[in-house]
Write a protein that holds these residues in place. Structure first.
Motif, PDB file in Angstrom:
ATOM      1  N   VAL A 286       0.841  -1.203   0.000  1.00  0.00           N
ATOM      2  CA  VAL A 286       0.000   0.000   0.000  1.00  0.00           C
ATOM      3  C   VAL A 286       0.875   1.252   0.000  1.00  0.00           C
ATOM      4  O   VAL A 286       0.628   2.209  -0.756  1.00  0.00           O
ATOM      5  CB  VAL A 286      -0.949  -0.009   1.209  1.00  0.00           C
ATOM      6  N   TYR A 287       1.909   1.265   0.816  1.00  0.00           N
ATOM      7  CA  TYR A 287       2.792   2.432   0.876  1.00  0.00           C
ATOM      8  C   TYR A 287       3.465   2.689  -0.469  1.00  0.00           C
ATOM      9  O   TYR A 287       3.478   3.835  -0.953  1.00  0.00           O
ATOM     10  CB  TYR A 287       3.847   2.232   1.960  1.00  0.00           C
ATOM     11  N   LEU A 288       4.023   1.656  -1.090  1.00  0.00           N
ATOM     12  CA  LEU A 288       4.739   1.851  -2.346  1.00  0.00           C
ATOM     13  C   LEU A 288       3.802   2.310  -3.458  1.00  0.00           C
ATOM     14  O   LEU A 288       4.163   3.184  -4.257  1.00  0.00           O
ATOM     15  CB  LEU A 288       5.444   0.552  -2.747  1.00  0.00           C
ATOM     16  N   VAL A 289       2.597   1.763  -3.511  1.00  0.00           N
ATOM     17  CA  VAL A 289       1.652   2.184  -4.548  1.00  0.00           C
ATOM     18  C   VAL A 289       1.258   3.643  -4.347  1.00  0.00           C
ATOM     19  O   VAL A 289       1.248   4.445  -5.301  1.00  0.00           O
ATOM     20  CB  VAL A 289       0.413   1.267  -4.538  1.00  0.00           C
ATOM     21  N   VAL A 290       0.949   4.016  -3.110  1.00  0.00           N
ATOM     22  CA  VAL A 290       0.535   5.401  -2.842  1.00  0.00           C
ATOM     23  C   VAL A 290       1.671   6.372  -3.126  1.00  0.00           C
ATOM     24  O   VAL A 290       1.480   7.421  -3.763  1.00  0.00           O
ATOM     25  CB  VAL A 290       0.052   5.533  -1.381  1.00  0.00           C
ATOM     26  N   VAL A 291       2.879   6.052  -2.677  1.00  0.00           N
ATOM     27  CA  VAL A 291       3.983   6.989  -2.827  1.00  0.00           C
ATOM     28  C   VAL A 291       4.401   7.119  -4.290  1.00  0.00           C
ATOM     29  O   VAL A 291       4.834   8.204  -4.728  1.00  0.00           O
ATOM     30  CB  VAL A 291       5.166   6.563  -1.935  1.00  0.00           C
ATOM     31  N   ILE A 292       4.268   6.052  -5.072  1.00  0.00           N
ATOM     32  CA  ILE A 292       4.586   6.143  -6.513  1.00  0.00           C
ATOM     33  C   ILE A 292       3.583   7.055  -7.210  1.00  0.00           C
ATOM     34  O   ILE A 292       3.957   7.920  -8.023  1.00  0.00           O
ATOM     35  CB  ILE A 292       4.613   4.743  -7.144  1.00  0.00           C
ATOM     36  N   ILE A 293       2.299   6.905  -6.899  1.00  0.00           N
ATOM     37  CA  ILE A 293       1.280   7.752  -7.520  1.00  0.00           C
ATOM     38  C   ILE A 293       1.476   9.215  -7.127  1.00  0.00           C
ATOM     39  O   ILE A 293       1.426  10.121  -7.980  1.00  0.00           O
ATOM     40  CB  ILE A 293      -0.124   7.264  -7.125  1.00  0.00           C
ATOM     41  N   VAL A 294       1.735   9.477  -5.852  1.00  0.00           N
ATOM     42  CA  VAL A 294       1.933  10.855  -5.392  1.00  0.00           C
ATOM     43  C   VAL A 294       3.185  11.458  -6.014  1.00  0.00           C
ATOM     44  O   VAL A 294       3.192  12.637  -6.405  1.00  0.00           O
ATOM     45  CB  VAL A 294       2.001  10.881  -3.854  1.00  0.00           C
ATOM     46  N   THR A 295       4.244  10.683  -6.119  1.00  0.00           N
ATOM     47  CA  THR A 295       5.492  11.196  -6.688  1.00  0.00           C
ATOM     48  C   THR A 295       5.333  11.541  -8.166  1.00  0.00           C
ATOM     49  O   THR A 295       5.814  12.590  -8.624  1.00  0.00           O
ATOM     50  CB  THR A 295       6.619  10.169  -6.504  1.00  0.00           C
ATOM     51  N   VAL A 296       4.664  10.681  -8.916  1.00  0.00           N
ATOM     52  CA  VAL A 296       4.423  10.976 -10.331  1.00  0.00           C
ATOM     53  C   VAL A 296       3.573  12.231 -10.478  1.00  0.00           C
ATOM     54  O   VAL A 296       3.843  13.098 -11.325  1.00  0.00           O
ATOM     55  CB  VAL A 296       3.757   9.772 -11.019  1.00  0.00           C
ATOM     56  N   GLY A 297       2.535  12.371  -9.645  1.00  0.00           N
ATOM     57  CA  GLY A 297       1.709  13.579  -9.686  1.00  0.00           C
ATOM     58  C   GLY A 297       2.492  14.835  -9.362  1.00  0.00           C
ATOM     59  O   GLY A 297       2.280  15.888  -9.979  1.00  0.00           O
ATOM     60  N   TYR A 298       3.427  14.741  -8.415  1.00  0.00           N
ATOM     61  CA  TYR A 298       4.222  15.920  -8.056  1.00  0.00           C
ATOM     62  C   TYR A 298       5.196  16.291  -9.168  1.00  0.00           C
ATOM     63  O   TYR A 298       5.455  17.484  -9.397  1.00  0.00           O
ATOM     64  CB  TYR A 298       4.978  15.655  -6.755  1.00  0.00           C
ATOM     65  N   ILE A 299       5.742  15.307  -9.867  1.00  0.00           N
ATOM     66  CA  ILE A 299       6.616  15.610 -11.002  1.00  0.00           C
ATOM     67  C   ILE A 299       5.834  16.335 -12.087  1.00  0.00           C
ATOM     68  O   ILE A 299       6.329  17.293 -12.704  1.00  0.00           O
ATOM     69  CB  ILE A 299       7.257  14.313 -11.530  1.00  0.00           C
ATOM     70  N   VAL A 300       4.609  15.882 -12.346  1.00  0.00           N
ATOM     71  CA  VAL A 300       3.759  16.567 -13.328  1.00  0.00           C
ATOM     72  C   VAL A 300       3.465  17.997 -12.867  1.00  0.00           C
ATOM     73  O   VAL A 300       3.478  18.943 -13.671  1.00  0.00           O
ATOM     74  CB  VAL A 300       2.456  15.777 -13.542  1.00  0.00           C
ATOM     75  N   LYS A 301       3.238  18.178 -11.583  1.00  0.00           N
ATOM     76  CA  LYS A 301       2.980  19.515 -11.054  1.00  0.00           C
ATOM     77  C   LYS A 301       4.187  20.427 -11.245  1.00  0.00           C
ATOM     78  O   LYS A 301       4.042  21.595 -11.634  1.00  0.00           O
ATOM     79  CB  LYS A 301       2.626  19.417  -9.571  1.00  0.00           C
ATOM     80  N   LEU A 302       5.383  19.914 -10.974  1.00  0.00           N
ATOM     81  CA  LEU A 302       6.593  20.717 -11.186  1.00  0.00           C
ATOM     82  C   LEU A 302       6.771  21.066 -12.664  1.00  0.00           C
ATOM     83  O   LEU A 302       7.221  22.171 -12.991  1.00  0.00           O
ATOM     84  CB  LEU A 302       7.822  19.958 -10.679  1.00  0.00           C
ATOM     85  N   ALA A 303       6.415  20.150 -13.548  1.00  0.00           N
ATOM     86  CA  ALA A 303       6.533  20.433 -14.978  1.00  0.00           C
ATOM     87  C   ALA A 303       5.552  21.522 -15.408  1.00  0.00           C
ATOM     88  O   ALA A 303       5.862  22.344 -16.273  1.00  0.00           O
ATOM     89  CB  ALA A 303       6.296  19.157 -15.787  1.00  0.00           C
ATOM     90  N   PHE A 304       4.375  21.567 -14.799  1.00  0.00           N
ATOM     91  CA  PHE A 304       3.387  22.589 -15.129  1.00  0.00           C
ATOM     92  C   PHE A 304       3.840  23.989 -14.725  1.00  0.00           C
ATOM     93  O   PHE A 304       3.353  24.980 -15.277  1.00  0.00           O
ATOM     94  CB  PHE A 304       2.051  22.272 -14.462  1.00  0.00           C
ATOM     95  N   TYR A 305       4.754  24.081 -13.764  1.00  0.00           N
ATOM     96  CA  TYR A 305       5.230  25.398 -13.338  1.00  0.00           C
ATOM     97  C   TYR A 305       5.965  26.139 -14.446  1.00  0.00           C
ATOM     98  O   TYR A 305       6.187  27.353 -14.336  1.00  0.00           O
ATOM     99  CB  TYR A 305       6.164  25.259 -12.133  1.00  0.00           C
TER     100      TYR A 305
END
Length: 405
Positions: A273-292
């Motif tokens: 559960v931890y690895l799945v959640v943290v992978i999804i959150v990390t990918v979303g944050y990378i996309v957020k940084l790219a949008f900046y």
């Protein structure tokens, strides 16, 4: 039987854990500029999760019987210790594809130590994020972070001046900070994917869907044929043959009970559960940084709530657009970091100073002295007929009388 040398090993592990806890809990001035909640999910929560997994299983190894084996010819007593040591490594169950093939459980003996290695790798993410930090920017973030709870007006004014002075002198030079943040998060994502693949490899490609099947399949307590029991089998076999040189040219087949499998099957569900959640959150944050890098998302991120000193929201939009024209994406990223520690009023004043070159050279006033366009102006008191004293003259005369008295 418990593992020999448990007391000495426990003392060593206790001392090592104490030193690691002191290192992790050591007081820090402030998080580095590239730090964020996503990275803390890795080097903080991930480190403690895998560290707890190591400690829990290690304690079970040295306090209880991790393996109990008996011979099929004599089930009344356990096998010899040298046989047991061999069986700790070469346990096997029937393969899922072919019941005549063996699937060896090599991970059973070393899984807790491998989790300790994963915990250390997760902690190294913080070291990677700090390795390319801007020293001046880190000191500025430290001062702003420590002063965010100070309500003294003069202190806030001085802190704002410090921020303005730094940003005006270093505009356009923060692109490495932004790139370093992206690289740190990408490195954390690589660690997540590597850890997921590594655990899946240890568990014979049964970990990647472990969480889904653990919730959707019923437990088979008779034949242990459910997905959880097949991934962490509580019972296995061990065979000594003539080539092993331990049984005097005879074959021995032992039946074994793996006591720690009941612990593994529960702990690794939380790991999945931890690895799945943290992978999804990390990918979303990378996309957020790219949008900046896009002006539209820069405007959404920088726009504060409309402070009391401005009349309409369009005034805030105008100031934000001017700041975006003067700043690069690295400067925008630094402003977003500072926004977390500044009030909306102070942050709006900072944007006003950065939007106009002339305002950047003027010492900022306290926001309470700035005109408030949203409040009604006090009514003007009539000054009286010609020849009468006005209000200012009356106050001056009263002050002079007070001094004479």
């Amino acid at each position: 039987m418990p593992i020999a040398g448990a007391a000495t090993t426990n003392n060593f592990i206790s001392q090592a854990v104490t030193q690691v806890v002191k290192l992790v809990k050591r007081k820090k001035n402030s998080p580095p500029p590239s730090d964020c909640f996503v990275l803390r999910m890795h080097y903080n929560y991930g480190f403690w999760l895998f560290g707890f997994l190591f400690w829990a299983t290690f304690h079970q190894w040295h306090s209880k019987d991790p393996l109990t084996c008996v011979s099929h010819f004599n089930a009344e007593s356990q096998i010899r210790y040298d046989y047991l040591n061999f069986c700790l490594t070469y346990l096997f169950v029937a393969s899922d594809e072919d019941l005549n093939q063996r699937r060896y459980l090599f991970f059973y003996r070393w899984l807790h130590w491998l989790m300790f290695v994963v915990a250390i790798v997760y902690f190294l993410i913080r070291k990677f994020a700090k390795s390319f930090e801007n020293a001046k920017l880190r000191k500025l973030c430290s001062d702003v972070c420590q002063g965010s709870s100070n309500y003294d007006i003069n202190f806030e004014r001085g802190m704002l001046e410090k921020v303005v002075t730094y940003l005006i002198d270093h505009l356009g030079s923060h692109s490495p900070v932004y790139i370093n943040s992206i690289l740190a998060v990408c490195f954390a994502l690589c660690v997540d994917l590597t850890a997921f693949w590594f655990v899946d490899y240890l568990l014979h490609n049964r970990f990647y869907r472990y969480g889904l099947f653990a919730l959707s399949t019923a437990r088979d307590t008779d034949n242990y044929s459910d997905y959880i029991s097949r991934t962490f089998p509580p019972f296995a076999k061990c065979q000594l043959e003539s080539q092993h040189q331990l049984t005097a040219d005879r074959d021995e087949l032992f039946g074994c009970h793996l006591g720690l499998m009941e612990v593994y099957e529960k702990l690794f569900f939380f790991v999945w559960v931890y690895l799945v959640v943290v992978i999804i959150v990390t990918v979303g944050y990378i996309v957020k940084l790219a949008f900046y890098a896009h002006p539209y998302f820069q405007k959404l991120a920088l726009k504060p709530k409309s402070p009391m000193m401005t009349r309409e929201y369009k005034d805030v939009d105008l100031v934000v657009m001017k700041v975006i024209k003067h700043c690069k994406v690295g400067d925008i990223y630094v402003l977003l970091k500072l926004k977390a520690y500044l009030s909306d009023t102070r942050f709006y004043m900072l944007l006003c100073r950065l939007s106009e070159p002339t305002l950047a050279t003027i010492v900022s006033n306290d926001p309470t002295t700035l005109p408030n366009n949203r409040q009604k102006k006090p009514p003007v008191v009539p000054q009286g007929k010609p020849g009468m004293y006005n209000n200012n003259q009356v106050h001056a005369m009263m002050a002079m009388r007070g001094q004479k008295g």
